[in-house]
Design a protein around this motif. Structure first.
Motif, mmCIF file in Angstrom:
data_model
loop_
_atom_site.group_PDB
_atom_site.id
_atom_site.type_symbol
_atom_site.label_atom_id
_atom_site.label_comp_id
_atom_site.label_asym_id
_atom_site.label_seq_id
_atom_site.Cartn_x
_atom_site.Cartn_y
_atom_site.Cartn_z
ATOM 1 N N UNK A 28 0.836 -1.106 -0.058
ATOM 2 C CA UNK A 28 -0.056 -0.082 -0.039
ATOM 3 C C UNK A 28 0.847 1.192 -0.062
ATOM 4 N N UNK A 29 0.266 2.360 -0.388
ATOM 5 C CA UNK A 29 0.918 3.618 -0.374
ATOM 6 C C UNK A 29 0.477 4.501 0.315
ATOM 7 N N UNK A 30 1.208 5.329 1.129
ATOM 8 C CA UNK A 30 0.910 6.621 1.805
ATOM 9 C C UNK A 30 -0.111 6.206 3.040
ATOM 10 N N UNK A 31 0.143 5.000 3.837
ATOM 11 C CA UNK A 31 -0.759 4.752 4.783
ATOM 12 C C UNK A 31 -0.430 5.710 5.922
ATOM 13 N N UNK A 32 -1.718 5.590 6.761
ATOM 14 C CA UNK A 32 -1.363 6.146 8.148
ATOM 15 C C UNK A 32 -0.933 5.241 9.076
ATOM 16 N N UNK A 33 0.082 5.617 9.835
ATOM 17 C CA UNK A 33 0.730 4.675 10.587
ATOM 18 C C UNK A 33 0.769 4.792 12.056
ATOM 19 N N UNK A 50 1.113 8.723 12.464
ATOM 20 C CA UNK A 50 1.670 9.699 11.424
ATOM 21 C C UNK A 50 0.795 9.703 10.049
ATOM 22 N N UNK A 51 0.626 10.570 9.501
ATOM 23 C CA UNK A 51 -0.270 10.713 8.262
ATOM 24 C C UNK A 51 0.642 10.770 6.955
ATOM 25 N N UNK A 52 1.898 11.208 7.043
ATOM 26 C CA UNK A 52 2.667 11.148 5.934
ATOM 27 C C UNK A 52 4.260 11.060 6.450
ATOM 28 N N UNK A 53 5.331 11.250 5.596
ATOM 29 C CA UNK A 53 6.561 11.169 5.724
ATOM 30 C C UNK A 53 7.022 12.364 6.558
ATOM 31 N N UNK A 54 7.698 11.945 7.858
ATOM 32 C CA UNK A 54 8.037 13.184 8.656
ATOM 33 C C UNK A 54 6.953 13.806 9.366
ATOM 34 N N UNK A 55 5.749 13.393 9.317
ATOM 35 C CA UNK A 55 4.539 14.144 10.124
ATOM 36 C C UNK A 55 4.185 13.053 11.352
ATOM 37 N N UNK A 56 4.786 13.560 12.433
ATOM 38 C CA UNK A 56 4.342 12.592 13.647
ATOM 39 C C UNK A 56 3.479 13.473 14.598
ATOM 40 N N UNK A 57 2.652 12.833 15.122
ATOM 41 C CA UNK A 57 1.661 13.375 16.223
ATOM 42 C C UNK A 57 1.604 12.556 17.358
ATOM 43 N N UNK A 58 1.902 13.103 18.624
ATOM 44 C CA UNK A 58 2.256 12.383 19.886
ATOM 45 C C UNK A 58 0.898 12.460 20.719
ATOM 46 N N UNK A 59 0.228 11.371 21.082
ATOM 47 C CA UNK A 59 -0.763 11.616 21.990
ATOM 48 C C UNK A 59 -0.633 11.540 23.657
ATOM 49 N N UNK A 60 0.530 11.145 23.684
ATOM 50 C CA UNK A 60 0.850 10.881 25.174
ATOM 51 C C UNK A 60 2.439 11.299 25.569
ATOM 52 N N UNK A 61 2.534 12.378 26.289
ATOM 53 C CA UNK A 61 3.789 12.892 26.601
ATOM 54 C C UNK A 61 4.560 11.958 27.507
ATOM 55 N N UNK A 66 9.076 8.730 17.960
ATOM 56 C CA UNK A 66 8.668 8.200 16.799
ATOM 57 C C UNK A 66 9.004 8.747 15.355
ATOM 58 N N UNK A 67 9.376 8.161 14.550
ATOM 59 C CA UNK A 67 9.813 8.725 13.356
ATOM 60 C C UNK A 67 9.510 7.964 12.166
ATOM 61 N N UNK A 68 9.167 8.632 11.042
ATOM 62 C CA UNK A 68 8.845 8.052 9.647
ATOM 63 C C UNK A 68 9.903 8.418 8.695
ATOM 64 N N UNK A 69 10.698 7.879 8.417
ATOM 65 C CA UNK A 69 11.751 8.234 7.454
ATOM 66 C C UNK A 69 11.542 7.808 6.317
ATOM 67 N N UNK A 70 10.588 6.906 6.046
ATOM 68 C CA UNK A 70 10.045 6.576 4.659
ATOM 69 C C UNK A 70 8.632 6.295 4.575
ATOM 70 N N UNK A 71 8.074 6.224 3.533
ATOM 71 C CA UNK A 71 6.466 6.261 3.461
ATOM 72 C C UNK A 71 5.935 4.929 4.199
#
Lengths: 114, 118
Positions: A28-33, A50-61, A66-71
């Protein structure tokens, strides 16, 4: 067909050591992770998504990151593990579909911090 | 505030009988989705069934059906003709919102452990 790979399956680490858990999705491509954590006998807690490369949302401090270096690659890390980081970590993916978007989970990593 | 409540920590059912697992939820969003997942002892999470807040009919997937009572904010899972392989943890989950790129904010309940007796 889509598959999700998560490793390692089990990990025993001393307190204060670093952590790196990796998750990759195929087919699959461009999944949410997502990264979820499950304490023993409890429900799942969303840690990051993460909804895309480099886009990370944290829910709990916390001391995790987390990182998303590739799709289709999602990595959960820590510089110094705490005892409270022990648990079952699940990676998941989905594709955008408002409301109906269901998650497909990896097989999980059982992390024990000693 | 707890958004998903599963009040039954453990349930027993005789093989071939039906069982209902309870789930109540709390949301002010008129658009939401409800999910049930099964987690066997292996740890994997298996998607079972989905119900949308605007769906007119209760969802069914094989032996699984969802008893959706919107006014009561309940989404109980019914498993018919229980099998030994149904023994597992069952989680109810909810996603709010109707927009793309919200990410998978799937909120899970604490789970119900189902044991099927032969």
């Amino acid at each position: 067909s889509q598959t999700i790979h998560q490793w390692p399956a089990t990990l025993v680490q001393p307190v204060g050591s670093p952590l790196s858990l990796e998750c990759t999705v195929e087919g699959t491509s461009n999944p949410n992770l997502y990264w979820y954590r499950q304490a023993a006998g409890r429900g799942l807690q969303l840690l990051f998504y993460s909804v895309g490369i480099g886009q990370i949302s944290s829910e709990v401090p916390q001391n995790l990151s987390a990182s998303r270096p590739q799709d289709r690659q999602f990595i959960l890390s820590s510089k110094k593990l705490l005892l409270s980081d022990s648990g079952f970590y699940l990676c998941a993916w989905s594709v955008d579909q408002p409301r109906r978007e269901k998650l497909f989970f990896g097989s999980g990593t059982q992390l024990s911090v000693l | 505030a707890q958004k998903i409540t599963q009040t039954q920590p453990g349930m027993f059912v005789q093989e071939k009988e039906a069982v209902t697992l309870d789930c109540t939820y709390d949301t002010s969003d008129p658009s939401y989705g409800l999910f049930w997942y099964k987690q066997p002892s292996s740890g994997e999470m298996i998607f079972l069934i989905y119900q949308g807040s605007y769906d007119q009919q209760n969802a069914t997937e094989g032996r699984y059906s969802l008893n959706f009572q919107k006014a009561r904010k309940s989404a109980n899972l019914v498993i018919s003709a229980s099998q030994l392989g149904d023994s597992a943890m069952y989680f109810c989950a909810m996603r709010e919102g109707s927009y793309y790129n919200q990410g998978g904010k799937l909120i899970f309940g604490q789970g119900t452990e189902l044991s099927v007796k032969p």
